[in-house]
Enzyme design. Structure first.
Site, PDB file in Angstrom:
ATOM      1  N   CYS A  66       0.823  -1.210   0.000  1.00 58.86           N
ATOM      2  CA  CYS A  66       0.000   0.000   0.000  1.00 58.86           C
ATOM      3  C   CYS A  66       0.859   1.262   0.000  1.00 58.86           C
ATOM      4  O   CYS A  66       0.402   2.330  -0.418  1.00 58.86           O
ATOM      5  CB  CYS A  66      -0.936   0.004   1.211  1.00 58.86           C
ATOM      6  SG  CYS A  66      -0.078  -0.116   2.792  1.00 58.86           S
ATOM      7  N   HIS A 104      19.630   0.378  -0.617  1.00 57.76           N
ATOM      8  CA  HIS A 104      18.209   0.724  -0.536  1.00 57.76           C
ATOM      9  C   HIS A 104      17.369  -0.504  -0.214  1.00 57.76           C
ATOM     10  O   HIS A 104      16.481  -0.449   0.646  1.00 57.76           O
ATOM     11  CB  HIS A 104      17.741   1.342  -1.848  1.00 57.76           C
ATOM     12  CG  HIS A 104      16.268   1.635  -1.885  1.00 57.76           C
ATOM     13  ND1 HIS A 104      15.707   2.732  -1.259  1.00 57.76           N
ATOM     14  CD2 HIS A 104      15.228   0.939  -2.435  1.00 57.76           C
ATOM     15  CE1 HIS A 104      14.398   2.706  -1.427  1.00 57.76           C
ATOM     16  NE2 HIS A 104      14.083   1.628  -2.134  1.00 57.76           N
TER      17      HIS A 104
END
Length: 423
Positions: free
Chosen positions: A50, A100
């Site tokens: 989400c 990352h």
């Protein structure tokens, strides 16, 4: 290895933009295969939650060109104009991409710092790529390293120990009063999102007896059925209050639902066994005077926010430690990749040297078979092998000197461990 990350998350784009590039599980396999066919990459995995959509890829060509192709593919696949999407996306390559991915897996890039769910979501993304056949040797090694570092961050830091949501903080407070939550009963007043989260956290703590009281019984029943709880009306609260060790209230009522008198009456029936009451509502659901009762531990939303703020600061401190772990791990991985490149060169050079050796040895054996002097043959073998091994480096160094490539000459002196000519 050309490792690439292309992404969009809660920091780079609004929810309206994020939902336009989200992937549902049913389309993941086809999307992965489509990307391999059209985005110019050799391997691919997609993480879609989400709060983020990220593409993890191993490219065969230049990183810059592949980043552009991946971004274009993502735009085309979801029918979003590429210039519009480019404003919200970010990209990393090689070591920065690995760092990352490690930060994401460790929860350092999440909306709630340190939240653990993202690691499971990344593992699912990897599993889907494996099933689709789009994750091979390169991504296998990358994800193994990412998961290992994320686990180490959880083990070596306290990044996930301090609750940073109001719902979890409310449940955590009850543990300071009751040693065994599994033996407690809970009364939850309201049926909104916060109460739902509280109920889930209580279930995770082992509490079996949960009653959900709400103005609308249907909403309470819907939540109660999902969690194995009991649903009642607000009017039934006096009946259930004496049995409740934990009371959490979060409604939209403009007036208090629980007053001092009702709680005092419940305490008498409980024979003054302690109660923990948490009022998350604004305006308050529980009268402030309830705090005057000696057997009640009453906490308000301000108490919880103070705890959450303190815990956020604690997590931020732990995040610095986690960053150090990730930077060191990424640097080690980068060094391993460079070493693998060097190993390939060493193998090639060794193979060439062995080929030259075999040729000289074969010549020496033929000379010996003809009856030539063994001493002369050995001298010729040593001289011929030395000349052939040094021919190519000597030629290249002369050419480097002619071109003024003193850097190559310096590297050669270091490579062959030669003394500085000035020393």
């Amino acid at each position: 290895m050309n490792l690439l990350v292309i992404g969009i998350n809660h920091n780079s784009a609004s929810v309206e933009v994020r939902e336009r590039v989200a992937f549902v599980p049913e389309q993941m396999e086809l999307a992965l295969r489509d990307a391999l066919g059209r985005a110019g990459v050799n391997e691919m995995a997609i993480l879609s939650t989400c709060n983020r959509t990220e593409l993890y890829a191993v490219a065969g060509e230049s990183a810059e060109g592949s980043v552009q192709q991946l971004t274009q593919w993502l735009a085309d696949y979801h029918h979003v104009p590429a210039p519009e999407l480019a404003q919200s996306t970010y990209g990393f390559s090689d070591r920065a991409a690995l760092e990352h991915m490690m930060r994401v897996a460790a929860g350092l890039d999440s909306m709630v710092l340190g939240e653990p769910q993202i690691l499971g979501q990344m593992k699912s993304a990897y599993a889907q790529a494996v099933e689709a056949g789009t994750a091979n040797g390169g991504l296998h090694r990358v994800f193994a390293q990412v998961f290992s570092v994320a686990k180490r961050v959880r083990t070596d830091t306290a990044i996930g120990e301090n609750p940073v949501s109001v719902a979890f903080a409310a449940v955590n407070l009850t543990q300071h009063v009751f040693a065994k939550l599994s033996q407690c009963s809970a009364l939850l007043i309201g049926a909104g999102e916060t109460i739902e989260l509280v109920a889930r956290h209580l279930k995770e703590k082992g509490i079996k007896n949960i009653v959900i009281a709400n103005r609308t019984l249907e909403r309470a029943r819907h939540l109660a059925e999902e969690l194995g709880a009991e649903a009642v009306m607000l009017a039934d609260i006096p009946q259930y209050l004496p049995q409740s060790d934990i009371v959490v209230a979060s409604t939209a009522s403009q007036l208090p639902i629980l007053g001092k008198g009702a709680v005092e009456s419940a305490l008498k029936k409980r024979k003054h066994r302690p109660m923990v009451m948490v009022d998350i509502a604004v305006p308050r659901d529980i009268e402030p005077q309830v705090a005057e009762l000696s057997d009640v531990y009453l906490y308000t939303v301000d108490d919880l926010r103070q705890i959450v703020d303190e815990n956020k600061r604690a997590r931020e401190s732990e995040a610095l430690k986690a960053d150090d772990i990730i930077v060191a791990a990424a640097a080690s991985w980068d060094a391993q990749l460079r070493a693998m490149d060097a190993i390939s060169t060493v193998k090639d050079y060794r193979a060439k040297a062995e080929q030259l050796r075999d040729a000289e040895l074969d010549r020496a054996l033929r000379q010996l078979a003809k009856g030539d002097s063994a001493e002369a043959v050995l001298e010729q073998l040593a001289r011929g092998l030395t000349n052939k091994l040094l021919h190519s480096p000597t030629t290249q160094l002369k050419e480097a000197g002619a071109k003024g490539r003193n850097d190559l000459i310096s590297w050669a002196r270091e490579l062959f461990q030669l003394k500085d000519p000035e020393s």
